[in-house]
Design a protein around this motif. Structure first.
Motif, PDB file in Angstrom:
ATOM      1  N   VAL A  13       0.831  -1.205   0.000  1.00  0.00           N
ATOM      2  CA  VAL A  13       0.000   0.000   0.000  1.00  0.00           C
ATOM      3  C   VAL A  13       0.864   1.252   0.000  1.00  0.00           C
ATOM      4  CG1 VAL A  13      -0.312  -0.095   2.511  1.00  0.00           C
ATOM      5  CG2 VAL A  13      -1.882   1.249   1.157  1.00  0.00           C
ATOM      6  N   ASP A  14       0.543   2.127  -0.927  1.00  0.00           N
ATOM      7  CA  ASP A  14       1.208   3.423  -1.036  1.00  0.00           C
ATOM      8  C   ASP A  14       0.231   4.349  -1.744  1.00  0.00           C
ATOM      9  OD1 ASP A  14       2.896   5.653  -1.843  1.00  0.00           O
ATOM     10  OD2 ASP A  14       4.608   4.334  -1.472  1.00  0.00           O
ATOM     11  N   ASP A  15       0.073   5.568  -1.236  1.00  0.00           N
ATOM     12  CA  ASP A  15      -0.856   6.497  -1.883  1.00  0.00           C
ATOM     13  C   ASP A  15      -0.340   6.948  -3.247  1.00  0.00           C
ATOM     14  OD1 ASP A  15       1.099   7.886  -0.357  1.00  0.00           O
ATOM     15  OD2 ASP A  15      -0.125   9.694  -0.353  1.00  0.00           O
ATOM     16  N   GLN A  16       0.916   6.689  -3.537  1.00  0.00           N
ATOM     17  CA  GLN A  16       1.469   6.884  -4.879  1.00  0.00           C
ATOM     18  C   GLN A  16       1.330   5.533  -5.586  1.00  0.00           C
ATOM     19  OE1 GLN A  16       2.723   9.877  -6.028  1.00  0.00           O
ATOM     20  NE2 GLN A  16       2.027  10.714  -4.078  1.00  0.00           N
ATOM     21  N   VAL A  56       3.267  -4.557   3.276  1.00  0.00           N
ATOM     22  CA  VAL A  56       4.283  -3.544   2.992  1.00  0.00           C
ATOM     23  C   VAL A  56       3.517  -2.241   2.846  1.00  0.00           C
ATOM     24  CG1 VAL A  56       6.079  -2.757   1.399  1.00  0.00           C
ATOM     25  CG2 VAL A  56       5.741  -5.221   1.782  1.00  0.00           C
ATOM     26  N   THR A  57       3.837  -1.258   3.688  1.00  0.00           N
ATOM     27  CA  THR A  57       3.055  -0.028   3.691  1.00  0.00           C
ATOM     28  C   THR A  57       3.918   1.218   3.703  1.00  0.00           C
ATOM     29  OG1 THR A  57       1.334   1.232   4.847  1.00  0.00           O
ATOM     30  CG2 THR A  57       2.798  -0.083   6.222  1.00  0.00           C
ATOM     31  N   ASP A  58       3.435   2.218   3.000  1.00  0.00           N
ATOM     32  CA  ASP A  58       4.024   3.548   3.086  1.00  0.00           C
ATOM     33  C   ASP A  58       3.674   4.102   4.464  1.00  0.00           C
ATOM     34  OD1 ASP A  58       5.209   5.984   2.424  1.00  0.00           O
ATOM     35  OD2 ASP A  58       3.494   6.692   1.269  1.00  0.00           O
ATOM     36  N   LEU A  69      -1.967   1.132  10.118  1.00  0.00           N
ATOM     37  CA  LEU A  69      -2.018  -0.192   9.502  1.00  0.00           C
ATOM     38  C   LEU A  69      -1.158  -1.182  10.279  1.00  0.00           C
ATOM     39  CD1 LEU A  69      -1.906   0.638   5.697  1.00  0.00           C
ATOM     40  CD2 LEU A  69      -3.820  -0.334   6.976  1.00  0.00           C
ATOM     41  N   LEU A  70       0.012  -0.738  10.718  1.00  0.00           N
ATOM     42  CA  LEU A  70       0.890  -1.583  11.523  1.00  0.00           C
ATOM     43  C   LEU A  70       0.171  -2.054  12.781  1.00  0.00           C
ATOM     44  CD1 LEU A  70       3.661  -2.766  12.434  1.00  0.00           C
ATOM     45  CD2 LEU A  70       4.194  -0.476  13.298  1.00  0.00           C
ATOM     46  N   ILE A  83       6.340  -4.384   6.830  1.00  0.00           N
ATOM     47  CA  ILE A  83       7.445  -3.513   6.442  1.00  0.00           C
ATOM     48  C   ILE A  83       6.866  -2.125   6.225  1.00  0.00           C
ATOM     49  CG2 ILE A  83       9.174  -3.003   4.677  1.00  0.00           C
ATOM     50  CD1 ILE A  83       9.259  -6.055   4.155  1.00  0.00           C
ATOM     51  N   VAL A  84       7.409  -1.141   6.928  1.00  0.00           N
ATOM     52  CA  VAL A  84       6.980   0.245   6.776  1.00  0.00           C
ATOM     53  C   VAL A  84       8.065   0.981   6.004  1.00  0.00           C
ATOM     54  CG1 VAL A  84       6.324   2.371   7.970  1.00  0.00           C
ATOM     55  CG2 VAL A  84       5.706   0.156   8.964  1.00  0.00           C
TER      56      VAL A  84
END
Length: 101
Positions: A13-16, A56-58, A69-70, A83-84
């Motif tokens: 997840v990433d807003d980009q 895996v997150t932004d 989210l974590l 993973i942040v």
């Protein structure tokens, strides 16, 4: 040629969106069933409904950020790796993420 076994579903997840797609494609190249999303809200819904092996997150995103989210991922499945990642280098945020698990 032998078929590779999928290593488990990974939510990226990433807003980009382009960044999320790039990371998911790289994971898929290594045998993961990687799925890219562009909002923390969407990732949160998937964590609550799907069998997710890893996240895996932004860090910085609108509405639901990486630290939220974590925390929710740990509540749902403490053993799930998270993973942040971030484009912003901030020691205090890294320490906070480590403190939260």
């Amino acid at each position: 040629m032998t078929a590779r076994k999928k290593a488990g579903r990974v939510i990226v997840v990433d807003d980009q969106r382009q960044m999320a797609d790039t990371v998911a494609e790289g994971l898929a190249d290594h045998g993961f069933d990687a799925f890219a999303v562009s909002s923390g809200k969407q990732a949160l819904a998937m964590l609550e409904m799907d069998d997710v092996a890893a996240l895996v997150t932004d860090l910085r995103m609108p509405e639901v950020d990486g630290l939220e989210l974590l925390a929710r991922s740990i509540e749902l499945a403490a053993e799930r790796p998270v993973i942040v990642m971030t484009a912003y280098g901030a020691i205090d945020t890294a320490i906070e993420a480590m403190r939260r698990g």
